[in-house]
Write a protein that holds these residues in place. Structure first.
Motif, mmCIF file in Angstrom:
data_model
loop_
_atom_site.group_PDB
_atom_site.id
_atom_site.type_symbol
_atom_site.label_atom_id
_atom_site.label_comp_id
_atom_site.label_asym_id
_atom_site.label_seq_id
_atom_site.Cartn_x
_atom_site.Cartn_y
_atom_site.Cartn_z
ATOM 1 N N GLN A 167 100.312 25.977 25.096
ATOM 2 C CA GLN A 167 99.287 26.528 24.215
ATOM 3 C C GLN A 167 98.116 27.029 25.068
ATOM 4 O OE1 GLN A 167 99.784 26.314 20.605
ATOM 5 N NE2 GLN A 167 101.822 25.872 21.419
ATOM 6 N N GLU A 181 93.506 24.053 23.505
ATOM 7 C CA GLU A 181 94.297 23.672 22.325
ATOM 8 C C GLU A 181 94.941 22.304 22.549
ATOM 9 O OE1 GLU A 181 94.595 25.168 19.293
ATOM 10 O OE2 GLU A 181 92.986 26.420 20.081
ATOM 11 N N GLU A 182 95.276 21.695 21.423
ATOM 12 C CA GLU A 182 95.888 20.382 21.466
ATOM 13 C C GLU A 182 97.165 20.400 20.640
ATOM 14 O OE1 GLU A 182 93.221 17.304 20.274
ATOM 15 O OE2 GLU A 182 94.833 15.870 19.971
ATOM 16 N N LEU A 183 98.171 19.687 21.121
ATOM 17 C CA LEU A 183 99.459 19.672 20.432
ATOM 18 C C LEU A 183 99.962 18.235 20.380
ATOM 19 C CD1 LEU A 183 101.506 21.968 19.497
ATOM 20 C CD2 LEU A 183 102.723 21.463 21.613
ATOM 21 N N LEU A 184 100.584 17.896 19.271
ATOM 22 C CA LEU A 184 101.297 16.622 19.202
ATOM 23 C C LEU A 184 102.661 16.867 19.828
ATOM 24 C CD1 LEU A 184 101.359 13.718 18.211
ATOM 25 C CD2 LEU A 184 102.207 14.548 16.024
ATOM 26 N N ARG A 227 97.238 18.400 25.862
ATOM 27 C CA ARG A 227 95.977 19.116 25.733
ATOM 28 C C ARG A 227 95.841 19.982 26.983
ATOM 29 N NH1 ARG A 227 92.223 16.827 22.735
ATOM 30 N NH2 ARG A 227 92.915 14.732 23.150
ATOM 31 N N ARG A 258 100.699 21.172 16.073
ATOM 32 C CA ARG A 258 99.316 21.547 16.374
ATOM 33 C C ARG A 258 98.357 20.670 15.587
ATOM 34 N NH1 ARG A 258 102.091 26.061 16.587
ATOM 35 N NH2 ARG A 258 101.789 27.557 18.291
ATOM 36 N N ARG A 259 97.189 20.373 16.220
ATOM 37 C CA ARG A 259 96.195 19.577 15.513
ATOM 38 C C ARG A 259 95.409 20.472 14.575
ATOM 39 N NH1 ARG A 259 91.111 16.887 15.471
ATOM 40 N NH2 ARG A 259 90.162 18.372 16.881
ATOM 41 N N PRO A 291 87.493 29.650 17.613
ATOM 42 C CA PRO A 291 88.817 29.351 17.023
ATOM 43 C C PRO A 291 88.753 28.311 15.912
ATOM 44 C CG PRO A 291 88.665 28.538 19.286
ATOM 45 C CD PRO A 291 87.455 29.384 19.041
ATOM 46 N N ARG A 292 87.806 27.397 15.959
ATOM 47 C CA ARG A 292 87.713 26.406 14.878
ATOM 48 C C ARG A 292 86.258 26.036 14.669
ATOM 49 N NH1 ARG A 292 91.033 24.092 18.483
ATOM 50 N NH2 ARG A 292 89.916 23.333 20.279
ATOM 51 N N ARG A 330 87.766 17.220 21.237
ATOM 52 C CA ARG A 330 87.803 16.972 19.792
ATOM 53 C C ARG A 330 86.391 16.854 19.203
ATOM 54 N NH1 ARG A 330 90.742 12.895 21.657
ATOM 55 N NH2 ARG A 330 89.332 11.408 20.711
#
Lengths: 434, 353
Positions: free
Chosen positions: A293, A297-300, A325, B81-82, B117-118, B145
């Motif tokens: 990503q 960005e963060e991904l599970l 991450r 994705r979170r 983006p957020r 976060r």
């Protein structure tokens, strides 16, 4: 809920990846909680089959069959009242020792005494066909409703009286039906065979250097089976769309690659068998390849849960997340997680020993020296002293830190087999306290 | 089995879907949805009964990666994705209470992710009796976060501040208790593996009673009084902000660039944990209070300009908040925007100075 065993999972990983990186590694430690587990959990119903080798070689020396009988008696005494059990004598065929007919009986003072009497009368003669012993055990278990089905297999020799294919076919039939711990005694057992049995039947394999160690080993294996309080536990791994699960390995207390053993629950979820659990702790190494990503960005990358299976009921016992991450902070992304590094090394150590010994048997001294040298180096680095000592029986260590070794000219066969069968045993790194 | 997927948003959540949930593209024909302006997310439906408070935290919604339904702050069950805590766009309004007894006037807040983006800004509005409250937290973009810190802080702060007012605390004491609760909530979002950049955010609260306006803050989100003798009520917790307010150089910053706008205080695991600065003013007449993140005050730093912009937007707090947000978006919208508008005194529905 009272009496429910407590499962706790922890994840150890570096979730920070540099831009473009795909591979996410994590160590998941699963612990079924201690004293309370055994004390308050309702005892599971259990069934136990003991297979003892009665081939002719068990009398050379006599102490082998003598200690094996003693050990079987100890195992019988360790059974809880009501546990269904049977004893099988193994040679080129399998024969019921107790009870006399093909069934299992509940343990009580009378059946225990009868069984020990029957074991005492055993005589050793004939060959070795482990597959036939397992086949009979599987037949006995099939009629048992017990929650925990456990077998002990003792052998002193090579599986000579059937082909490897025949053994494999029986193992395939037995897989998932019962668990089996196998032990070799004497000088002629074959590590690869015992590891294969342990691996397929989710048990342990080991060799005993002295027949006098048998009674204690049998007691420990039986106690272990009696101490199980959750019968069927699976590691459930979810991975995101577009990801590839590179591998799922148990890495403590021994290395066991579970990757090929997964059963798909859905397109994203696979279940990996871990067998029955008592109060114990195991580590798993999960490696996932994900779609990279954008930075920030963060991904599970994976959701790892421990699920208890009871017939049609599936209960999630605990769950942990493995994250990814992406960052442009190299200080974060280049950090090596000590757990991941340690177990990557332990798995490589096991493979190096097995490959090295195989090359040595095949007469390829060059490969054997390189592989076993690397094994010595890894054992030294990780402080795995037990394995280092075993390796020193098959090679002369010139310099452990660099892995410089010379193959020993004379090696007792059992030393190579012991080194091989124990190659999968790992040690834990001491965790850093936060 | 589905071979149909959206070139922009991937396969649909349900293989039977004929249209992409995100953009409406026909998955069978590949035809894009009729091009109109992208639909603005609907404002949170306002409930007729007055709620004690509202926050801009997102509800369940579509995953930005694949369109599957995901709770705010959760991970998509399909693509992993979170999903951010914050709404991409939210509009909050506490309507005027029906007559009979002391009535609080309408207060409103809006927030938008703008060109980011957020949305890591969070805003909450609430009231206790005839006292109105707004809180804005701006997630520090360099932290991990940040949206979890800002939303945890804004909600914990509001809960504690209203609780303190209910317990009879005065506005200044309630502001301090709110900030303390926000501080521990932001701290609670940190995890051991966050390293040097645990979740962190700014904090600013405004409490408006019939006589006074009280603001409390940590960081560089601001509160403005825009009635007679308009002024910015907060002093940015940056070296430049402190110096501009005629305050001493904070310890350890003697060698720093006096123009530095870098935060010297924030909420989070690595924060100093000290109380907020608190200021109370007694306005001479009616007017609006605006509480906002730097996504707005970057474009309207001077109180006089902000007052002029607000005055042109009309009396209703929601209209003023929407207009100020639009102003920041039109000016570039480089950062998340959160803005709350509270009339003084609270029972003045119109905020025209």
């Amino acid at each position: 809920m009272t009496g429910q065993p407590q499962f706790v999972a922890d994840v150890d990983q570096n979730e920070y990846l540099p831009a473009g990186r795909r591979t996410v590694d994590a160590i998941v430690t699963v612990t079924a909680s201690g004293g309370e587990l055994r004390a308050s959990a309702p005892a599971l119903t259990a069934a136990e089959v003991i297979m003892i080798d009665t081939s002719g070689s068990m009398t050379m020396p006599q102490t082998k069959i003598h200690e094996a009988k003693k050990a079987t008696a100890v195992a019988i005494d360790t059974l809880r009242d009501g546990v269904a059990f049977a004893v099988i004598a193994g040679s080129a065929n399998a024969r019921m020792v107790y009870p006399a007919d093909t069934r299992m009986v509940p343990a009580d003072p009378r059946t225990r005494a009868e069984a020990k009497e029957a074991v005492a009368r055993l005589r050793a003669e004939g060959g070795t066909a482990i597959g036939r012993w397992l086949h009979l055990a599987n037949y006995l278990f099939a009629y048992q409703p017990a929650e925990v089905k456990h077998a002990i297999l003792l052998t002193d020799g090579q599986n000579q009286h059937e082909t490897p294919q025949e053994l494999q076919a029986v193992l395939d039939q037995c897989e998932g039906k019962f668990t089996c711990d196998s032990r070799g005694v004497g000088a002629d057992w074959v590590a690869d065979e015992l590891r294969k049995v342990a691996s397929t039947l989710l048990g342990t394999a080991d060799g005993l250097e002295d027949p006098a160690e048998l009674p204690a080993a049998f007691r420990a294996m039986t106690e272990g089976a009696m101490g199980k309080s959750v019968a069927d536990v699976k590691l459930r791994v979810w991975t995101p769309a577009g990801a590839t699960l590179r591998f799922v390995k148990q890495v403590f207390p021994q290395v066991e690659d579970l990757t090929g053993r997964g059963v798909d629950v859905s397109a994203r979820i696979g279940d990996y068998p871990t067998g029955a659990w008592g109060a114990e702790s195991r580590d798993y190494h999960i490696s996932v390849e994900v779609e990279p990503q954008a930075v920030g960005e963060e991904l599970l990358a994976a959701r790892v849960s421990v699920v208890g299976v009871d017939g049609p009921t599936i209960q999630v016992l605990t769950e942990r997340l493995v994250l990814a991450r992406w960052t442009d902070d190299t200080e974060l992304s280049t950090r090596i997680n000590p757990q991941v590094a340690h177990y990557t090394g332990q798995a490589e150590l096991a493979a190096a020993i097995q490959e090295g010994l195989k090359a040595r048997d095949a007469g390829d001294a060059e490969t054997a020296t390189a592989k076993l040298g690397r094994a010595v180096q890894l054992a030294n680095e990780s402080g795995h002293t037990d394995t280092a000592k075993l390796l020193a029986r098959v090679v002369d260590v010139v310099d452990a830190p660099t892995g410089t070794v010379r193959l020993k000219k004379q090696v007792a066969g059992v030393d190579a087999e012991l080194t091989n069968v124990r190659s999968v045993k790992t040690i834990r790194v001491k965790k850093k306290q936060d | 089995m589905t071979d149909f997927f959206c070139p922009e948003h991937g396969p649909p959540a349900d293989p039977e879907d004929r249209f992409c949930e995100v953009c409406g593209r026909n998955l069978r024909t590949g035809e894009a949805a009729a091009q109109t302006a992208p639909p603005l997310p609907a404002p949170r439906p306002s409930t007729p009964a007055p709620l004690p408070w509202l926050s801009s935290r997102a509800g369940d919604g579509a995953c930005a990666g694949c369109g599957a339904r995901v709770p705010a702050g959760g991970y998509c069950d399909d693509c992993g994705r979170r999903r951010a805590m914050g709404s991409e766009h939210a509009e909050l309004e506490l309507p005027a209470e029906p007559t009979g007894g002391p009535a609080a006037g309408a207060i409103a807040a809006v927030t938008d992710k703008a060109r980011r983006p957020r949305n890591e800004d969070a805003v909450a509005i609430g009231r206790h009796g005839d006292t109105t409250v707004a809180i804005v937290c701006d997630g520090v973009s360099t932290s991990t976060r940040a949206d979890t810190a800002s939303h945890a802080a804004v909600e914990a702060g509001m809960h504690a501040l209203l609780g303190a007012l209910a317990d009879g605390a005065d506005a200044a004491e309630a502001s301090r208790r709110g900030a303390r609760a926000a501080s521990s909530a932001a701290r609670g979002t940190g995890r051991p593996e966050d390293g040097d950049s645990p979740p962190s955010c700014t904090y600013v609260s405004a409490v408006v009673t019939g006589e006074e306006v009280t603001v409390g803050w940590v960081g560089d989100s601001r509160a403005y009084w825009l009635g007679p003798q308009e002024r910015c009520l907060t002093v940015d917790d940056s070296l430049a902000g402190r110096l501009a307010a005629g305050m001493a150089v904070p310890p350890g910053l003697a060698d720093a660039d006096p123009r530095s706008r870098a935060l010297i205080r924030w909420l989070g695991v690595d924060a100093d944990g000290e109380d907020p600065q608190v200021v109370t003013v007694r306005p001479a007449g009616p007017g609006p209070v605006v509480v906002c993140s730097d996504g707005l005050h970057y474009y309207l730093p001077e109180a006089a300009d902000m007052a002029k912009a607000a005055a042109a937007l009309g009396p209703a707090p929601l209209t003023v908040a929407q207009g100020l947000l639009r102003y920041a978006l039109d000016a570039g919208g480089h950062d998340n925007i959160a803005v709350a508008v509270l009339p003084f005194p609270p029972n003045e529905i119109g905020v025209q100075p």
